[in-house]
Design an enzyme around this catalytic site. Structure first.
Site, mmCIF file in Angstrom:
data_model
loop_
_atom_site.group_PDB
_atom_site.id
_atom_site.type_symbol
_atom_site.label_atom_id
_atom_site.label_comp_id
_atom_site.label_asym_id
_atom_site.label_seq_id
_atom_site.Cartn_x
_atom_site.Cartn_y
_atom_site.Cartn_z
ATOM 1 N N MET A 122 1.275 -1.299 -0.322
ATOM 2 C CA MET A 122 -0.089 0.229 0.050
ATOM 3 C C MET A 122 0.968 1.403 0.187
ATOM 4 O O MET A 122 1.754 1.465 0.936
ATOM 5 C CB MET A 122 -0.841 -0.048 1.192
ATOM 6 C CG MET A 122 -1.383 1.485 1.702
ATOM 7 S SD MET A 122 -2.273 1.302 3.297
ATOM 8 C CE MET A 122 -1.348 1.196 4.233
ATOM 9 N N SER A 141 3.749 -6.358 1.923
ATOM 10 C CA SER A 141 2.374 -5.969 2.797
ATOM 11 C C SER A 141 1.459 -6.996 2.251
ATOM 12 O O SER A 141 0.794 -8.015 1.845
ATOM 13 C CB SER A 141 2.675 -4.658 2.862
ATOM 14 O OG SER A 141 0.952 -4.170 3.550
ATOM 15 N N GLN A 142 0.241 -5.703 1.736
ATOM 16 C CA GLN A 142 -0.670 -6.090 0.893
ATOM 17 C C GLN A 142 -0.777 -6.995 -0.340
ATOM 18 O O GLN A 142 -1.888 -7.754 -0.522
ATOM 19 C CB GLN A 142 -1.782 -5.268 0.887
ATOM 20 C CG GLN A 142 -1.260 -4.450 -0.441
ATOM 21 C CD GLN A 142 -2.354 -2.668 -0.609
ATOM 22 O OE1 GLN A 142 -3.364 -2.413 0.924
ATOM 23 N NE2 GLN A 142 -2.736 -2.403 -1.463
ATOM 24 N N ASP A 161 6.666 -4.175 14.518
ATOM 25 C CA ASP A 161 5.383 -3.630 13.472
ATOM 26 C C ASP A 161 4.269 -2.895 13.880
ATOM 27 O O ASP A 161 3.358 -3.193 14.707
ATOM 28 C CB ASP A 161 4.623 -4.296 12.623
ATOM 29 C CG ASP A 161 3.992 -3.842 11.410
ATOM 30 O OD1 ASP A 161 3.058 -3.235 10.923
ATOM 31 O OD2 ASP A 161 4.056 -5.274 10.506
ATOM 32 N N HIS A 169 7.345 -2.028 10.462
ATOM 33 C CA HIS A 169 6.495 -2.719 9.225
ATOM 34 C C HIS A 169 7.494 -2.385 7.496
ATOM 35 O O HIS A 169 7.701 -1.384 7.033
ATOM 36 C CB HIS A 169 5.019 -1.872 8.644
ATOM 37 C CG HIS A 169 4.206 -3.036 8.358
ATOM 38 N ND1 HIS A 169 4.402 -4.251 7.521
ATOM 39 C CD2 HIS A 169 3.499 -2.251 6.637
ATOM 40 C CE1 HIS A 169 3.602 -4.872 6.612
ATOM 41 N NE2 HIS A 169 3.384 -3.511 5.750
#
Length: 305
Positions: free
Chosen positions: A40, A114-115, A232, A288
């Site tokens: 993202m 991530s996503q 994170d 993250h």
């Protein structure tokens, strides 16, 4: 839509991948093509993130073909589509791109950030050709999220207000169709609503029914590697990076993948993969998507050969 504006404000503040550089060492290992999918707020070709990773891997594995996913016609569209688009349509688009690429016909490794990690898992489950060999999930949210990026404390009233608004709207109309993060929003307090209306996550996690094709295709992976970031501050709960999540019906206690119904009933084949040694759980210090290049080379590069 007011809520969309609120969401965009905090989503745009999300960090992109950050790598600390170090000297590059030559490698003479073999070459399996690699597909990357960014997270993202990032894009396929950002020279400080995905572009850097691509270049580093190409230097470490001479001759390797690296395909970095772009959703849209350019970098601006690619970045925007990480927030506002239909995830199922994105996955279909990428499946078509991979199937048409002659350099991938013999199979490929995949690495999602991530996503992008859960999106690539959907590719593995839905599109068996060309075959995905290893899937590396770097901070992916495989059981979704139930929290807000960098929200100042779970007891904060503003956190509760925004979460309540998202809970009411995440599974409805515009949000489920167009807001990417709503499509992997997982509300443990409204499990029935999640299972019924989640267009993307509930489907790939076999929440409504067991799609045997999904199960069979995922088990074709040689390794499914999941990386958790121990500090994170973006992903909530962080357990989702190892396929764990909050126990249903409350929002405090978490459970591991192995404690979940998904695993116990083996609805996705993960228990069988675990017993076969195909699941790899890695952890690294840092926030993250922030890691050192040395760690990446030592822990992830071995799965790319």
């Amino acid at each position: 839509i007011p809520m969309a504006a609120v969401l965009l404000c905090f989503l745009l503040a999300a960090p992109v991948l950050l790598v600390t550089s170090s000297p590059i060492h030559d490698s003479d290992n073999g070459t399996v093509p690699l597909v990357l999918w960014h997270g993202m707020g990032d894009s396929c070709c950002n020279p400080l993130s995905m572009g850097y990773i691509k270049k580093m891997i190409e230097q470490e594995i001479p001759g390797v073909y690296v395909f970095s996913v772009m959703i849209g016609k350019n970098i601006v569209e690619d970045t925007e589509n990480g927030f506002f688009s239909d995830v199922n349509e994105q996955v279909s688009m990428v499946c078509n791109q991979l199937a048409l690429d002659p350099k991938l016909k013999g199979g490929y490794n995949a690495m999602g950030f991530s996503q992008g990690a859960q999106f690539l898992r959907a590719v593995a489950q839905r599109c068996a050709s060309p075959p995905m060999k290893n899937l590396i999930s770097v901070g992916g949210q495989h059981q979704g999220v139930y929290g807000l990026p960098r929200c100042p404390g779970e007891s904060s009233k503003i956190c509760d207000m925004i979460r309540e608004a998202l809970n009411k709207e995440a599974y409805l109309g515009w949000f489920q169709k167009h807001l990417v993060q709503a499509q992997y929003w997982h509300d443990p307090l409204n499990d029935d609503l999640y299972k019924k209306y989640s267009r993307f996550l509930a489907d790939i996690n076999q929440e409504r029914a067991v799609n045997e094709t999904y199960k069979k295709n995922l088990q074709q992976l040689e390794k499914f590697v999941m990386v958790k970031f121990l500090q994170d501050s973006v992903v909530d709960p962080v357990d989702t990076e190892w396929f764990g999540f909050l126990k249903t019906g409350q929002a405090k206690e978490t459970e591991t993948l192995q404690e979940s119904v998904l695993y116990k009933e083996d609805r996705l084949g993960l228990a069988a993969m675990d017993k076969a040694g195909k699941l790899v759980f890695l952890a690294t210090e840092g926030d993250h998507l922030q890691f050192k290049e040395e760690w990446f080379k030592a822990n992830l590069l071995p799965y790319l050969h």
